[in-house]
Design a protein around this motif. Structure first.
Motif, PDB file in Angstrom:
ATOM      1  N   LYS A 132       0.822  -1.203   0.000  1.00  4.95           N
ATOM      2  CA  LYS A 132       0.000   0.000   0.000  1.00  4.95           C
ATOM      3  C   LYS A 132       0.863   1.263   0.000  1.00  4.95           C
ATOM      4  O   LYS A 132       1.913   1.323   0.652  1.00  4.95           O
ATOM      5  N   SER A 133       0.374   2.270  -0.718  1.00  8.08           N
ATOM      6  CA  SER A 133       1.033   3.580  -0.720  1.00  8.08           C
ATOM      7  C   SER A 133       0.694   4.311   0.577  1.00  8.08           C
ATOM      8  O   SER A 133      -0.198   3.895   1.335  1.00  8.08           O
ATOM      9  N   ALA A 134       1.355   5.424   0.801  1.00  8.71           N
ATOM     10  CA  ALA A 134       1.071   6.222   2.000  1.00  8.71           C
ATOM     11  C   ALA A 134      -0.383   6.688   2.004  1.00  8.71           C
ATOM     12  O   ALA A 134      -1.034   6.713   3.052  1.00  8.71           O
ATOM     13  N   ASP A 135      -0.900   7.054   0.831  1.00  8.98           N
ATOM     14  CA  ASP A 135      -2.298   7.492   0.733  1.00  8.98           C
ATOM     15  C   ASP A 135      -3.250   6.350   1.065  1.00  8.98           C
ATOM     16  O   ASP A 135      -4.236   6.539   1.783  1.00  8.98           O
ATOM     17  N   GLU A 136      -2.949   5.168   0.569  1.00 16.90           N
ATOM     18  CA  GLU A 136      -3.802   4.011   0.863  1.00 16.90           C
ATOM     19  C   GLU A 136      -3.773   3.680   2.352  1.00 16.90           C
ATOM     20  O   GLU A 136      -4.800   3.359   2.952  1.00 16.90           O
ATOM     21  N   ILE A 137      -2.599   3.739   2.950  1.00 18.42           N
ATOM     22  CA  ILE A 137      -2.477   3.441   4.384  1.00 18.42           C
ATOM     23  C   ILE A 137      -3.295   4.427   5.202  1.00 18.42           C
ATOM     24  O   ILE A 137      -3.979   4.043   6.169  1.00 18.42           O
ATOM     25  N   GLU A 138      -3.262   5.689   4.820  1.00 18.23           N
ATOM     26  CA  GLU A 138      -4.041   6.690   5.546  1.00 18.23           C
ATOM     27  C   GLU A 138      -5.537   6.414   5.401  1.00 18.23           C
ATOM     28  O   GLU A 138      -6.293   6.554   6.384  1.00 18.23           O
ATOM     29  N   LYS A 139      -5.971   6.016   4.228  1.00 18.32           N
ATOM     30  CA  LYS A 139      -7.384   5.664   4.046  1.00 18.32           C
ATOM     31  C   LYS A 139      -7.759   4.466   4.908  1.00 18.32           C
ATOM     32  O   LYS A 139      -8.858   4.413   5.477  1.00 18.32           O
ATOM     33  N   MET A 140      -6.848   3.501   5.024  1.00 15.82           N
ATOM     34  CA  MET A 140      -7.110   2.335   5.854  1.00 15.82           C
ATOM     35  C   MET A 140      -7.145   2.720   7.336  1.00 15.82           C
ATOM     36  O   MET A 140      -7.913   2.141   8.112  1.00 15.82           O
ATOM     37  N   ARG A 141      -6.324   3.686   7.722  1.00 16.18           N
ATOM     38  CA  ARG A 141      -6.384   4.172   9.108  1.00 16.18           C
ATOM     39  C   ARG A 141      -7.765   4.759   9.396  1.00 16.18           C
ATOM     40  O   ARG A 141      -8.374   4.473  10.427  1.00 16.18           O
ATOM     41  N   GLN A 142      -8.227   5.598   8.497  1.00 14.37           N
ATOM     42  CA  GLN A 142      -9.482   6.303   8.736  1.00 14.37           C
ATOM     43  C   GLN A 142     -10.675   5.365   8.758  1.00 14.37           C
ATOM     44  O   GLN A 142     -11.542   5.463   9.632  1.00 14.37           O
ATOM     45  N   VAL A 143     -10.737   4.445   7.822  1.00 16.75           N
ATOM     46  CA  VAL A 143     -11.882   3.531   7.803  1.00 16.75           C
ATOM     47  C   VAL A 143     -11.830   2.589   9.005  1.00 16.75           C
ATOM     48  O   VAL A 143     -12.872   2.178   9.534  1.00 16.75           O
ATOM     49  N   SER A 144     -10.629   2.279   9.493  1.00 11.82           N
ATOM     50  CA  SER A 144     -10.498   1.435  10.685  1.00 11.82           C
ATOM     51  C   SER A 144     -10.914   2.180  11.942  1.00 11.82           C
ATOM     52  O   SER A 144     -11.512   1.595  12.861  1.00 11.82           O
ATOM     53  N   GLY A 290      -5.018 -14.978   9.162  1.00 12.16           N
ATOM     54  CA  GLY A 290      -5.366 -13.683   8.605  1.00 12.16           C
ATOM     55  C   GLY A 290      -5.408 -13.650   7.099  1.00 12.16           C
ATOM     56  O   GLY A 290      -5.063 -14.622   6.416  1.00 12.16           O
ATOM     57  N   HIS A 291      -5.828 -12.503   6.560  1.00 11.00           N
ATOM     58  CA  HIS A 291      -5.940 -12.287   5.122  1.00 11.00           C
ATOM     59  C   HIS A 291      -5.542 -10.857   4.793  1.00 11.00           C
ATOM     60  O   HIS A 291      -5.622  -9.958   5.630  1.00 11.00           O
ATOM     61  N   PHE A 292      -5.114 -10.629   3.567  1.00 10.68           N
ATOM     62  CA  PHE A 292      -4.793  -9.281   3.112  1.00 10.68           C
ATOM     63  C   PHE A 292      -6.091  -8.511   2.877  1.00 10.68           C
ATOM     64  O   PHE A 292      -7.155  -9.095   2.657  1.00 10.68           O
ATOM     65  N   ILE A 293      -6.004  -7.188   2.891  1.00 10.31           N
ATOM     66  CA  ILE A 293      -7.190  -6.346   2.778  1.00 10.31           C
ATOM     67  C   ILE A 293      -6.793  -4.992   2.188  1.00 10.31           C
ATOM     68  O   ILE A 293      -5.652  -4.558   2.319  1.00 10.31           O
ATOM     69  N   GLY A 294      -7.738  -4.334   1.548  1.00  9.21           N
ATOM     70  CA  GLY A 294      -7.515  -3.012   0.967  1.00  9.21           C
ATOM     71  C   GLY A 294      -8.757  -2.561   0.233  1.00  9.21           C
ATOM     72  O   GLY A 294      -9.793  -2.305   0.836  1.00  9.21           O
ATOM     73  N   ILE A 295      -8.691  -2.488  -1.090  1.00  6.58           N
ATOM     74  CA  ILE A 295      -9.865  -2.168  -1.895  1.00  6.58           C
ATOM     75  C   ILE A 295     -10.928  -3.241  -1.701  1.00  6.58           C
ATOM     76  O   ILE A 295     -12.127  -2.954  -1.688  1.00  6.58           O
ATOM     77  N   GLU A 296     -10.493  -4.477  -1.560  1.00  7.35           N
ATOM     78  CA  GLU A 296     -11.385  -5.601  -1.261  1.00  7.35           C
ATOM     79  C   GLU A 296     -11.113  -6.078   0.159  1.00  7.35           C
ATOM     80  O   GLU A 296      -9.990  -5.981   0.652  1.00  7.35           O
ATOM     81  N   CYS A 297     -12.135  -6.628   0.784  1.00  7.77           N
ATOM     82  CA  CYS A 297     -11.952  -7.115   2.148  1.00  7.77           C
ATOM     83  C   CYS A 297     -10.988  -8.296   2.188  1.00  7.77           C
ATOM     84  O   CYS A 297     -10.164  -8.401   3.094  1.00  7.77           O
ATOM     85  N   HIS A 298     -11.095  -9.175   1.206  1.00 12.25           N
ATOM     86  CA  HIS A 298     -10.166 -10.298   1.096  1.00 12.25           C
ATOM     87  C   HIS A 298      -9.392 -10.149  -0.203  1.00 12.25           C
ATOM     88  O   HIS A 298      -9.932 -10.379  -1.281  1.00 12.25           O
ATOM     89  N   GLU A 299      -8.126  -9.749  -0.085  1.00 13.74           N
ATOM     90  CA  GLU A 299      -7.267  -9.627  -1.255  1.00 13.74           C
ATOM     91  C   GLU A 299      -6.281 -10.784  -1.286  1.00 13.74           C
ATOM     92  O   GLU A 299      -6.186 -11.578  -0.339  1.00 13.74           O
ATOM     93  N   ALA A 300      -5.546 -10.887  -2.383  1.00 10.30           N
ATOM     94  CA  ALA A 300      -4.578 -11.968  -2.520  1.00 10.30           C
ATOM     95  C   ALA A 300      -3.532 -11.875  -1.410  1.00 10.30           C
ATOM     96  O   ALA A 300      -3.042 -10.789  -1.087  1.00 10.30           O
TER      97      ALA A 300
END
Length: 358
Positions: A132-144, A290-300
């Motif tokens: 994840k990029s810095a922008d993606e990580i920040e989005k994940m912080r906020q939604v969490s 565990g599982h990876f997550i980002g745009i999708e809840c379950h990513e590769a």
């Protein structure tokens, strides 16, 4: 897209077909849900990309950032000939792992090439999406952070003794108030023995004294997903349930402490699983850690005994050990973590100590 091109050259994949909606969004910031219709990016090593998209979808070349070949429902093969015309059929063709079988089989028949002429394009795009990029990580912080608030609000509704299904309806309203666009997956609210099924389908059950309450929820905000699980108890907790809870909590903490670059996901899984096994509950930990997550809840990508890959900075995944005693009780504790340069950051901050709701 630059990373994709670099990987294509490195892995000697001259042309990629990308049809997975989440990956198209990742690469272009355009959302397309094609259903049974054709919507595919053809990425080429020379940078002369082109998209083949059903005319039904009002996407412009300017928005997508590449030329578009429009196809119709009435075209032969629902536009397959239009797609083939954009390919070099003498070169290897890498196809998205989620492309519908009827498209893939039609393509293979029409180009009449051996299976060895095909590969999986997702080998490239999944690997790139996993960091994840810095922008993606920040989005994940906020939604969490939103998810921390959501579970707190839902927990406060437990004394009303709503059914599991009614609780999920309340959760939908909570996410809307928090500015989330919806669920990242079907939420789980499981009372008592229902919690012994890790993927319990919510029903009309009502919480009873002594029940464990598994709440596994996630929302979506700015295109990114949250996912967290907490387990509470209603009015009372038995000594056995307390032991199960404390075992899962320690497993969760041990696995999180193991996360840092260079450690394998197999080792992280073992940190949780070995402890649960040591405590005599190994056979009741029935899923991966565990599982990876980002745009999708379950990513590769996952945290399991079968994954020998190494943690890299920027990866985001869940740590969610659980113990499920059939007919008795279920306990799961889940956090999302992002790997940093020297360890990890836990994205969920909601308390994890054993909590009895009166």
């Amino acid at each position: 897209m630059r990373k994709v091109l670099a990987e294509m050259k490195e892995r000697k994949m001259p042309q990629l077909l990308v049809s997975d909606p989440a990956t198209i969004f990742y690469l272009t910031n355009i959302e397309i849900e094609p259903g049974e219709r054709l919507a595919t990016l053809i990425l080429k090593e020379d940078g002369n990309h082109v998209a083949v998209i059903n005319r039904l979808f009002p996407v412009s070349e300017q928005e997508l950032g590449m030329p578009i070949v429009k196809v119709d429902d009435t075209d032969e093969g629902f536009g397959m000939l239009g797609l083939i015309a954009q390919l070099d059929t003498e070169k290897q063709i890498a196809v998205d792992k989620n492309w519908a079988a009827h498209f893939l089989l039609d393509l293979m028949k029409r180009v009449d090439k051996p299976v060895s002429n095909f590969d999986i394009s997702s080998k490239i795009t999944d690997d790139i999406r996993s960091i994840k990029s810095a922008d993606e990580i920040e989005k994940m912080r906020q939604v969490s952070l939103d998810n921390d608030e959501a579970i707190d609000r839902l927990k406060k509704l437990v004394p009303k003794k709503l059914t599991e299904l009614a609780m999920t309806k309340e959760l939908a309203a909570i996410y809307e108030e928090l500015g989330n666009s919806g669920f990242s997956f079907d939420p789980i609210v499981a009372y008592g023995a229902n919690g012994a099924d890790p993927h319990h389908l919510n029903d009309d059950s009502i919480v009873k004294t002594g029940d464990s309450i598994i709440i596994d929820i996630g929302g979506v905000k700015d295109g990114y997903c949250s996912d967290m699980t907490r387990t509470f108890f209603y009015k009372d907790v038995s000594e056995k349930s307390r032991e199960v809870y404390e075992t899962v909590l320690e497993a969760n903490l041990r696995a999180i402490a193991k996360v840092k670059p260079g450690v394998s996901f197999k080792e992280i899984d073992a940190a949780a699983r070995d402890y649960i096994t040591e405590k005599g509950y190994g056979e009741y930990f029935t899923h991966r850690t565990g599982h990876f997550i980002g745009i999708e809840c379950h990513e590769a990508g996952d945290v399991s005994a079968a994954n020998h890959a190494l943690v890299k900075p920027g990866m985001i995944f869940s740590i969610e050990p659980g113990i499920y005693l059939p007919g008795e009780v279920g306990v799961r504790i889940e956090d999302l973590v992002v790997a940093t340069e020297d360890g990890c950051e836990v994205l969920n901050h909601y308390p994890k100590e054993l909590t009895i709701i009166d």
